[in-house]
Design a protein around this motif. Structure first.
Motif, PDB file in Angstrom:
ATOM      1  N   LEU A   1       0.811  -1.218   0.000  1.00 45.35           N
ATOM      2  CA  LEU A   1       0.000   0.000   0.000  1.00 45.35           C
ATOM      3  C   LEU A   1       0.846   1.271   0.000  1.00 45.35           C
ATOM      4  O   LEU A   1       0.419   2.289  -0.531  1.00 45.35           O
ATOM      5  N   HIS A   2       2.040   1.209   0.562  1.00 43.56           N
ATOM      6  CA  HIS A   2       2.885   2.408   0.566  1.00 43.56           C
ATOM      7  C   HIS A   2       3.274   2.826  -0.853  1.00 43.56           C
ATOM      8  O   HIS A   2       3.552   3.987  -1.111  1.00 43.56           O
ATOM      9  N   LYS A   3       3.267   1.868  -1.802  1.00 40.65           N
ATOM     10  CA  LYS A   3       3.558   2.213  -3.194  1.00 40.65           C
ATOM     11  C   LYS A   3       2.329   2.825  -3.867  1.00 40.65           C
ATOM     12  O   LYS A   3       2.452   3.710  -4.707  1.00 40.65           O
ATOM     13  N   ILE A   4       1.163   2.328  -3.499  1.00 38.39           N
ATOM     14  CA  ILE A   4      -0.086   2.810  -4.090  1.00 38.39           C
ATOM     15  C   ILE A   4      -0.517   4.125  -3.443  1.00 38.39           C
ATOM     16  O   ILE A   4      -1.037   5.011  -4.108  1.00 38.39           O
ATOM     17  N   LEU A   5      -0.300   4.242  -2.130  1.00 36.62           N
ATOM     18  CA  LEU A   5      -0.732   5.417  -1.363  1.00 36.62           C
ATOM     19  C   LEU A   5       0.451   6.083  -0.656  1.00 36.62           C
ATOM     20  O   LEU A   5       0.452   6.221   0.566  1.00 36.62           O
ATOM     21  N   PRO A   6       1.456   6.513  -1.408  1.00 32.34           N
ATOM     22  CA  PRO A   6       2.644   7.089  -0.739  1.00 32.34           C
ATOM     23  C   PRO A   6       2.330   8.359   0.042  1.00 32.34           C
ATOM     24  O   PRO A   6       3.064   8.715   0.957  1.00 32.34           O
ATOM     25  N   GLN A   7       1.236   9.023  -0.288  1.00 33.70           N
ATOM     26  CA  GLN A   7       0.843  10.241   0.417  1.00 33.70           C
ATOM     27  C   GLN A   7       0.201   9.943   1.767  1.00 33.70           C
ATOM     28  O   GLN A   7       0.032  10.835   2.584  1.00 33.70           O
TER      29      GLN A   7
ATOM     30  N   PHE B   1       1.597   5.412   9.161  1.00 29.91           N
ATOM     31  CA  PHE B   1       1.183   6.434   8.219  1.00 29.91           C
ATOM     32  C   PHE B   1       2.296   7.463   8.047  1.00 29.91           C
ATOM     33  O   PHE B   1       3.190   7.578   8.886  1.00 29.91           O
ATOM     34  N   VAL B   2       2.236   8.228   6.964  1.00 30.71           N
ATOM     35  CA  VAL B   2       3.274   9.210   6.679  1.00 30.71           C
ATOM     36  C   VAL B   2       3.274  10.307   7.737  1.00 30.71           C
ATOM     37  O   VAL B   2       2.253  10.581   8.363  1.00 30.71           O
ATOM     38  N   ASP B   3       4.427  10.917   7.899  1.00 33.52           N
ATOM     39  CA  ASP B   3       4.571  12.016   8.847  1.00 33.52           C
ATOM     40  C   ASP B   3       3.672  13.182   8.437  1.00 33.52           C
ATOM     41  O   ASP B   3       3.482  13.448   7.253  1.00 33.52           O
ATOM     42  N   GLY B   4       3.121  13.856   9.427  1.00 29.63           N
ATOM     43  CA  GLY B   4       2.288  15.012   9.172  1.00 29.63           C
ATOM     44  C   GLY B   4       0.822  14.692   8.971  1.00 29.63           C
ATOM     45  O   GLY B   4       0.005  15.598   8.840  1.00 29.63           O
TER      46      GLY B   4
END
Length: 159
Positions: free
Chosen positions: A30-36, A58-61
């Protein structure tokens, strides 16, 4: 307070088998599909089947940092997945757990209808607010639409 249930549907132009594979079976990507939104999905215990404990970072911020979930059921023939969110920053003071059931059904146009039911179990004396229900729905809708966009942009992925 008794558990609170929220259900919603989202349509997709992607057939159920492919959407299920990209969203559920290959979740570690999923990190490739949803990098944001997703930094990683890591298996803490188990082999990916029923009983497996996963940690999504989850991504920072973003609104959330991590979520720990247990796989409760997976049916690759009926495209059904159930899991329980055991821990997640942002709700641990109010919610004990969230039990989730996702089903991908074929739509008349060859795409999918993703049906999701989330049951929120509050901690003793806590109240489940509308913001919890809305946040879960928005996250689910956003994920399906992001996966759909990725699959359209990458027509050979997850076939």
């Amino acid at each position: 307070m008794a558990p609170v249930t929220s259900s919603y549907e989202v349509t997709s132009s992607i057939p159920p088998a492919r959407l299920f594979k990209a969203t559920i079976l290959e979740e570690k990507h999923l990190h490739k599909i949803l990098p944001q939104g997703v930094k990683s999905v890591e298996i803490l215990e188990g082999d990916g089947g029923v009983g497996t404990i996963k940690l999504t970072t989850f991504v920072d911020g973003g609104e959330h940092k991590t979520a720990k979930q247990r796989v409760d059921g997976i049916d690759k023939e009926k495209f059904t997945y159930s899991y329980t969110v055991l821990e997640a920053d942002g709700f641990n003071d109010v919610i004990e757990k969230i039990c989730c059931v996702i089903k991908f059904e074929p739509s008349a146009d060859g795409g999918s209808i993703c049906k999701t039911t989330n049951t929120y179990h509050p901690k003793s004396g806590a109240q489940i607010g509308e913001e919890h229900l809305k946040g879960g729905k928005e996250m689910g809708l956003g994920m399906v639409k992001a996966v759909e966009a990725y699959l359209h942009a990458n027509p050979t992925a997850y076939n």
